[in-house]
Write an enzyme that holds these catalytic residues in place. Structure first.
Site, PDB file in Angstrom:
ATOM      1  N   GLY A 204       0.824  -1.213   0.000  1.00  7.43           N
ATOM      2  CA  GLY A 204       0.000   0.000   0.000  1.00  7.43           C
ATOM      3  C   GLY A 204       0.848   1.248   0.000  1.00  7.43           C
ATOM      4  O   GLY A 204       2.053   1.191  -0.256  1.00  7.43           O
ATOM      5  N   ASN A 205       0.234   2.382   0.267  1.00  5.58           N
ATOM      6  CA  ASN A 205       0.990   3.631   0.351  1.00  5.58           C
ATOM      7  C   ASN A 205       0.400   4.504   1.449  1.00  5.58           C
ATOM      8  O   ASN A 205      -0.587   4.145   2.084  1.00  5.58           O
ATOM      9  CB  ASN A 205       0.996   4.346  -1.009  1.00  5.58           C
ATOM     10  CG  ASN A 205      -0.399   4.694  -1.462  1.00  5.58           C
ATOM     11  OD1 ASN A 205      -1.072   5.508  -0.855  1.00  5.58           O
ATOM     12  ND2 ASN A 205      -0.851   4.041  -2.536  1.00  5.58           N
ATOM     13  N   ARG A 206       0.998   5.655   1.653  1.00  2.00           N
ATOM     14  CA  ARG A 206       0.675   6.463   2.845  1.00  2.00           C
ATOM     15  C   ARG A 206      -0.451   7.473   2.622  1.00  2.00           C
ATOM     16  O   ARG A 206      -0.680   8.327   3.459  1.00  2.00           O
ATOM     17  CB  ARG A 206       1.940   7.200   3.310  1.00  2.00           C
ATOM     18  CG  ARG A 206       3.015   6.249   3.801  1.00  2.00           C
ATOM     19  CD  ARG A 206       4.293   6.997   4.122  1.00  2.00           C
ATOM     20  NE  ARG A 206       4.081   8.036   5.103  1.00  2.00           N
ATOM     21  CZ  ARG A 206       4.913   9.043   5.331  1.00  2.00           C
ATOM     22  NH1 ARG A 206       6.024   9.129   4.614  1.00  2.00           N
ATOM     23  NH2 ARG A 206       4.658   9.932   6.236  1.00  2.00           N
ATOM     24  N   SER A 207      -1.162   7.380   1.506  1.00  2.00           N
ATOM     25  CA  SER A 207      -2.205   8.389   1.267  1.00  2.00           C
ATOM     26  C   SER A 207      -3.353   8.243   2.270  1.00  2.00           C
ATOM     27  O   SER A 207      -3.879   7.153   2.475  1.00  2.00           O
ATOM     28  CB  SER A 207      -2.743   8.247  -0.154  1.00  2.00           C
ATOM     29  OG  SER A 207      -3.803   9.136  -0.334  1.00  2.00           O
ATOM     30  N   ALA A 271      -3.686   7.981  -4.748  1.00  2.00           N
ATOM     31  CA  ALA A 271      -2.351   7.437  -4.983  1.00  2.00           C
ATOM     32  C   ALA A 271      -2.554   5.994  -5.457  1.00  2.00           C
ATOM     33  O   ALA A 271      -2.915   5.118  -4.674  1.00  2.00           O
ATOM     34  CB  ALA A 271      -1.545   7.471  -3.687  1.00  2.00           C
TER      35      ALA A 271
END
Ligand code: CTP
Length: 397
Positions: A204-207, A271
């Site tokens: 995943g990502n930090r959005s 994102a």
């Protein structure tokens, strides 16, 4: 400073209006609270008087020498009724004047905003639908209620929108900037996609989704029909937006493309993961299964670039906005990305420690395909959202 009348009618959501009142007073407005008699069963007169710093009355028979039934409405810059019950909507639609609030509504020549809150059955009843239609025809703004948990165990449309959302609509109206996205359909993607490794793990990502949700909220406040494609966001649904929940990049692509076919604008604030694991294990990968296998990745579709491609031959979406998160050579990379992805506008933010992700503030440069650029200083994500919509509106008209 504007003179605002906050009408409150008798719904359990009255307590949220205390927060709305604070938002008004803290931004410098003079607020006069006009509750209905029964609203005071939920929150009493001293609370309204203390929070507003103004006298509070429900009847036309108090301080008669000041002619309050006429003067309060006449001198207001905005009347907002929150919560607006089915009863108050009915009385307003029929022009009744049987308490101070309905007298005020009849004498007000300023914009009027209703934020309804009631059970779903009441909201969907043909009588309420007709009253809402009448009020809207006459120029009142009736905010769509939020969908969610109601009093008791019920869920459905009928919740009072978040005070911040009501405030956003009012801020817009008071500033005289109008509902310049009325009649427009916009699609906003928000959050960050997750690409499954196995049933419990993902890449995943930090959005956080804060910027995308601010875009959706401000678009609703400006009158747009909003489809919000939300990838793994833990924020409450913005009232009045249609929220489509997705998980992975491929699901996000399906949802965005299906909504974009008739959209005036698409804003890709999500994102989206560029890569996903080639193989997703059907069962949890166990530690006991020995040395971990490397995760091989494959490319995800680029949704923004695909929309840019579609637009070469199709009429929709009319305006395409991308976001770019960059750590180095921010502007040069942004300009190249705008061209590569075929969008009209690209909002470029510098990302890094304490920048952009999960913070309520953002700073950015918006690049446009005609070579222009607008610098947006650090400020609330709502302000950035408003600049983006200003630029979209300019391109739509
Ligand atoms: N985007 C998209 N689909 C992808 C990746 C990104 O639609 N698979 C969109 C994002 O929503 C954003 C824009 O493209 O609006 C730019 O995303 P960004 O991650 O900055 O760019 P990348 O395409 O990943 O380029 P690079 O890796 O070179 O920075």
């Amino acid at each position: 400073m504007s003179s605002i009348v906050l009408g409150v009618s008798a719904g359990i959501a009255v307590y949220k209006s205390c927060e709305l009142l604070r938002l008004f007073t803290e931004s410098g407005h003079d607020v006069r609270v006009v509750p209905t008699r029964d609203a005071l069963r939920f929150v009493g007169e001293p609370t309204w008087a203390a929070l507003s710093g103004n006298p509070v009355s429900t009847e036309v028979w108090e301080s008669v020498h000041e002619v309050p039934h006429v003067r309060i409405g006449q001198s207001a810059d905005l009347v907002v009724v929150a919560p607006a019950t089915a009863d108050v909507l009915a009385r307003a639609a029929n022009g009744l004047a049987n308490d101070l609030l309905t007298n005020t509504l009849l004498t007000a020549r300023c914009p009027v905003v209703f934020a309804p809150a009631m059970h779903t059955e009441m909201w969907e009843h043909p009588a309420t639908r007709a009253n809402v239609a009448t009020l809207r025809e006459r120029g009142a703004i009736v905010i769509e209620p939020a969908v969610g948990r109601l009093t008791g165990a019920d869920t459905g449309p009928g919740r009072l929108p978040d005070p911040v959302e009501i405030f956003e609509v009012c801020r817009r109206v008071v500033s005289g900037r109008g509902l310049d996205l009325a009649g427009r359909h916009v699609v906003v993607s928000a959050g960050g996609t997750r690409e499954a490794v196995d049933p419990v793990r993902f890449i995943g990502n930090r959005s956080s989704g804060l910027q995308g949700y601010a875009l959706a909220r401000t678009a609703v406040a400006r009158g747009a029909e909003v489809t919000l494609v939300s990838a793994n966001v833990g924020l409450p649904d913005p009232a009045g937006a249609k929220v489509v929940r997705v998980d992975s990049a491929r699901r996000l692509r399906e949802a965005v493309l299906s909504a974009a076919g008739h959209a005036d604008a698409v804003v890709m604030a999500a994102a989206v993961a560029d890569f996903r694991p080639v193989r997703q294990s059907e069962s949890k990968i166990k530690k006991s299964s020995g040395e971990p296998e490397p995760i091989h990745l494959t490319k995800n579709p680029d949704v923004l670039a695909e929309l840019g491609e579609i637009r070469r031959t199709a009429a929709f979406p009319r305006v395409l906005v991308g976001f770019a998160a960059e750590t180095d050579d921010v502007l040069a990379n942004g300009r190249a990305k705008l061209e590569r992805k075929g969008c009209d506008l690209l909002v470029v933010n510098q990302v890094g420690e304490n920048l952009a992700f999960g913070t309520p503030d953002n700073a950015a440069v918006v690049l446009s395909a005609d070579g222009g650029s607008v610098e947006i200083p650090r400020g609330p994500k709502e302000d950035l959202a408003d600049v983006v919509w200003d630029l979209v509106v300019a391109r739509l008209s």
